[in-house]
Design an enzyme around this catalytic site. Sequence first.
Site, PDB file in Angstrom:
ATOM      1  N   HIS A   1       0.829  -1.213   0.000  1.00 46.77           N
ATOM      2  CA  HIS A   1       0.000   0.000   0.000  1.00 46.77           C
ATOM      3  C   HIS A   1       0.865   1.266   0.000  1.00 46.77           C
ATOM      4  O   HIS A   1       0.587   2.238  -0.718  1.00 46.77           O
ATOM      5  CB  HIS A   1      -0.929  -0.007   1.203  1.00 46.77           C
ATOM      6  N   TYR A  15      -0.376 -18.992 -22.736  1.00 43.89           N
ATOM      7  CA  TYR A  15       0.823 -19.537 -23.370  1.00 43.89           C
ATOM      8  C   TYR A  15       0.549 -20.754 -24.231  1.00 43.89           C
ATOM      9  O   TYR A  15       1.418 -21.161 -25.012  1.00 43.89           O
ATOM     10  CB  TYR A  15       1.844 -19.910 -22.293  1.00 43.89           C
TER      11      TYR A  15
END
Length: 475
Positions: free
Chosen positions: A270, A385
């Site tokens: 944060h 992928y």
Amino acid sequence: MRLPKITSLYGRIFAIFWFTMFLVLMAVLALPHLDPRNVKELPQDRYNELLTLTKHIEHRFAAEKDISIISQSLVVKYNDYTQQLDQEKQQTLRARKEHSQPPMLFIVDDKDTILTQYRAPNFVYRTVRNFITSVDAASFPKQRLYGRFMVSGPIPIKLADAQYQLYLGERWNRPPGFLFQLFDHPFQLLLAVMLVSTPLLLWLSWALSQPARRLEKAAQSVARGEFTIDPELEKGTSEFRQAGASFNQMVQAVNQMISRQQRLLSDISHELRSPLTRLRMAQALATRKQGESQELIRIDTEAQRLEQMISKLLELSRMQVDSHVNREKQPLQSLWEALLEDTQFEAEQMGKKLTFNPIPARDIYGHPQLLVSALENIIRNAIYYGKDTIKVTMTASTEQLIVRVEDNGEGVPEEELSDIFRPFYRVSTARDRHTGGTGLGLSITESAIRQHNGAIQASRSALGGLLVEIHLPLA
């Protein structure tokens, strides 16, 4: 005086052990005294009865000088002597089942010759002679059981101006036959002692196993990732109470450590947003003043990638904070069915095919959001992928669920298969920095699976690409 309560585990074990040994020892020592077939001293009440009987006989034949006449009279009239006893003694004799018929009185001289001749089997006289020999020179009257024939004596008696010995023979209906079996068969005696001690040992086993089972269940809960404190662990013997208290302290310490670590990760992620926001603002101002340039574009690209990493870290920290506490039991269908359908639709939009078998109708215990995120990261990697085929297979055994996700992409080199679950790791081939990934997806998955006491591994798929296999314990 009240004895202290034994709370020690070893104290209880030794107490039960020595008590059992005491029972066995007392039984062995008491056997010779309990077996009426051994020569024993005549009980006092029986001795008093024989003395009373002797006095009656002496009084009855006080004037008779011929011992043969006295012996014959005893044979003919020996029933009368028992009837001449006082009322109290007579009631005592009648109350005894062993005196179902009058006793036989044997007068024996100083040469051990039996003068009283009854019409009885030879066994009776052999028994009396054997008893006379075994108690010769005894200082106190004895008794011995031969089969069901009890012989008692000798009691001195004066008849025909001479000293004789009085023996008593009678049918004896006790003790019960099963006691003789115990006396004759030590194995049966041991079995009887075991029957007495077994309930005590079973109670001890149950008392000791209860806290052990509670401790075992608590350890299994921790192994499943459930870090909960169980007050029941601190009950029972002192050893188990101490072990339970230490176990609860350990669980509490692990809880605090995990929570602090996860909150630290959340706070750091944060706080990184503030300098990142200022960096992007400075980059935007520089672009406005100086125009586009390769340097500023590179700065913006790296800032975006950094923001993605921080977002992933925040997502990971939000899922992991108190995830070891907030768990629930949930069916596999409700957990992953929507995810599989959504990713199947996304794969179709990209021109690829995702297939999956029916989800097993079983339950799993864990944190739903973590489990969904774990499988989602693997499937989305396979979609991204894989060339055109993605396959998801779920199989369930008695206690375990196996999930296999494979694609037909370029795969991962063998030497890097064990590294792809490390945070921020990128494969040196096509799965590199240019794909836009942060290197945290598989790390998040591995962390989630490990928190649920599972295992994850990567290998080469039969389709040609990557195969990721997950093992999770079922509820």
